[in-house]
Motif scaffolding. Structure first.
Motif, short mmCIF file in Angstrom:
data_model
loop_
_atom_site.label_atom_id
_atom_site.label_comp_id
_atom_site.label_asym_id
_atom_site.label_seq_id
_atom_site.Cartn_x
_atom_site.Cartn_y
_atom_site.Cartn_z
N VAL A 4 35.91 -14.56 -20.45
CA VAL A 4 35.26 -14.32 -19.16
C VAL A 4 34.57 -12.96 -19.14
N GLN A 5 35.12 -12.00 -19.88
CA GLN A 5 34.49 -10.67 -19.93
C GLN A 5 33.18 -10.73 -20.69
N LEU A 6 33.14 -11.47 -21.78
CA LEU A 6 31.92 -11.60 -22.58
C LEU A 6 30.83 -12.30 -21.78
N SER A 7 31.24 -13.28 -20.95
CA SER A 7 30.27 -14.06 -20.18
C SER A 7 29.59 -13.24 -19.09
N LYS A 8 30.10 -12.06 -18.79
CA LYS A 8 29.48 -11.22 -17.77
C LYS A 8 28.12 -10.69 -18.23
N ASN A 9 27.87 -10.73 -19.52
CA ASN A 9 26.56 -10.39 -20.08
C ASN A 9 26.07 -11.61 -20.84
N PRO A 10 25.26 -12.48 -20.21
CA PRO A 10 24.88 -13.78 -20.80
C PRO A 10 24.22 -13.68 -22.17
N SER A 11 23.57 -12.58 -22.46
CA SER A 11 22.87 -12.45 -23.74
C SER A 11 23.78 -11.94 -24.86
N ALA A 12 25.00 -11.56 -24.53
CA ALA A 12 25.90 -10.95 -25.51
C ALA A 12 26.70 -12.00 -26.27
N THR A 13 26.97 -11.69 -27.53
CA THR A 13 27.91 -12.44 -28.36
C THR A 13 28.95 -11.45 -28.87
N ILE A 14 30.02 -11.96 -29.43
CA ILE A 14 31.03 -11.06 -29.98
C ILE A 14 30.42 -10.18 -31.06
N ASP A 15 29.62 -10.79 -31.94
CA ASP A 15 29.02 -10.02 -33.03
C ASP A 15 28.02 -8.99 -32.52
N SER A 16 27.27 -9.33 -31.49
CA SER A 16 26.30 -8.36 -30.97
C SER A 16 27.01 -7.19 -30.28
N ARG A 17 28.13 -7.47 -29.64
CA ARG A 17 28.92 -6.40 -29.03
C ARG A 17 29.49 -5.47 -30.11
N ILE A 18 30.00 -6.05 -31.18
CA ILE A 18 30.53 -5.26 -32.28
C ILE A 18 29.44 -4.40 -32.89
N GLU A 19 28.25 -4.95 -33.04
CA GLU A 19 27.12 -4.18 -33.59
C GLU A 19 26.75 -3.04 -32.65
N GLN A 20 26.77 -3.30 -31.34
CA GLN A 20 26.47 -2.25 -30.36
C GLN A 20 27.42 -1.06 -30.50
N ILE A 21 28.69 -1.37 -30.66
CA ILE A 21 29.71 -0.32 -30.65
C ILE A 21 29.82 0.39 -31.99
N PHE A 22 29.81 -0.39 -33.08
CA PHE A 22 30.18 0.18 -34.37
C PHE A 22 29.00 0.45 -35.31
N GLY A 23 27.86 -0.17 -35.06
CA GLY A 23 26.65 0.15 -35.80
C GLY A 23 26.73 -0.18 -37.27
#
Length: 236
Positions: free
Chosen positions: A66-85
Motif C-alpha cells: 500500500v505504501q508503494l501504491s501511493k506513488n503510481p509510477s514507482a516500482t520497488i526497483d525504481s525506489r531502490i535506484e532512487q535511494i542507493f544509486g
C-alpha cells in the motif's frame, strides 16, 4: 641522510594525495595502492551495510504494498535506484527529495512514523535510515589512507538502528495496526527475517566503531537508557 629521508617521505605523501584525489576515475587495482588494511575493512563494512539496506527496502515494500501504491509510477526497483544509486559510486550524495519536503536523516525517519503523514512511509523510513548511515561513513563507500571515520558517529548510528526497530515494531495507527508492517507472526512462529537483517546492521556498525576507535586510540561514549526513553542520537 635524515633530510633526504624526510624529503622522500614528503614526496611520497604528495604523490599519494594526488593518487587518492583522482581515484574516482582510476581502475580498482590502481585505487588500491592508496589503501591501508583498515581502509579495505571500511570498504567491506560500508558495502555490506548497503547490501543489507537494499534488502531491507525490498522486504519492506513487499510487506507494505500500500505504501508503494501511493506513488503510481514507482516500482520497488525504481525506489531502490532512487535511494542507493549506481553500484560503483565512491562518493554518495545526500538523500534529499521534494517528495519528503526536503527532510532527510533522522527527520525523515520521524516523518515515517508521523500518523498525519500521508506519503510513502517505507520511502521516508529507508531514505532517513540510509542517510543517517551514510553520514556515519562520511557519504563514502570506498576509503583511502587520507580518509578517517568518527567512531562515535558509528556507535550512535548502531543505537539509532535499535531505536528505529523499536519504533517500527511499536508505532501503530488509531486502529492498532502497525504504521509499517514487518515480521509476519502466527501462532506457530512466523517470519523473523527482519530481525536478522537489523541484527546484522547493528553488528556491522558496532564492529566498525570498535575498529576505528582502536585505529585512532580514542574512546567511545556509550549510552544507557530505557526503551521508553529512546531518543535518536546525533550522527553529524
Amino acid at each position: 641522510m635524515q633530510f633526504s629521508a624526510r624529503l622522500f617521505q614528503l614526496i611520497c605523501t604528495v604523490l599519494l594525495v594526488a593518487l587518492v584525489a583522482g581515484c574516482g576515475s582510476m581502475p580498482k587495482p590502481m585505487r588500491n595502492l592508496g589503501k591501508s588494511d583498515v581502509d579495505f575493512v571500511m570498504d567491506v563494512h560500508a558495502k555490506q551495510l548497503k547490501v543489507q539496506m537494499v534488502e531491507l527496502t525490498r522486504k519492506l515494500y513487499v510487506r507494505n504494498p500500500v505504501q508503494l501504491s501511493k506513488n503510481p509510477s514507482a516500482t520497488i526497483d525504481s525506489r531502490i535506484e532512487q535511494i542507493f544509486g549506481p553500484e560503483e559510486s565512491i562518493a554518495l550524495p545526500p538523500l534529499v527529495f521534494d517528495e519528503l519536503g526536503g527532510v532527510t536523516g533522522i527527520d525523515a525517519i520521524l516523518l515515517s512514523f508521523d500518523e498525519s503523514f500521508e506519503g510513502d512511509r517505507v520511502f521516508a523510513a529507508t531514505v532517513g535510515l540510509s542517510e543517517m548511515l551514510r553520514r556515519s561513513y562520511n557519504h563514502q563507500q570506498e576509503f583511502f589512507i587520507i580518509d578517517s571515520l568518527d567512531e562515535q558517529s558509528l556507535y550512535n548510528s548502531a543505537r539509532n538502528i535499535e531505536i528505529f526497530v523499536w519504533r517500527l515494531y511499536h508505532r501503530k495507527d488509531e486502529y492498532g495496526n502497525p504504521l509499517i508492517y514487518t515480521n509476519a507472526t502466527t501462532d506457530t512462529g512466523g517470519d523473523i527475517s527482519f530481525d536478522r537483517l537489523f541484527t546484522k546492521m547493528v553488528m556491522i556498525q558496532d564492529m566498525m566503531a570498535l575498529i576505528v576507535a582502536d585505529k585512532t586510540n580514542r574512546g567511545i561514549t556509550k549510552v544507557a537508557h530505557g526503551v521508553a526513553q529512546f531518543v535518536f542520537l546525533p550522527v553529524p
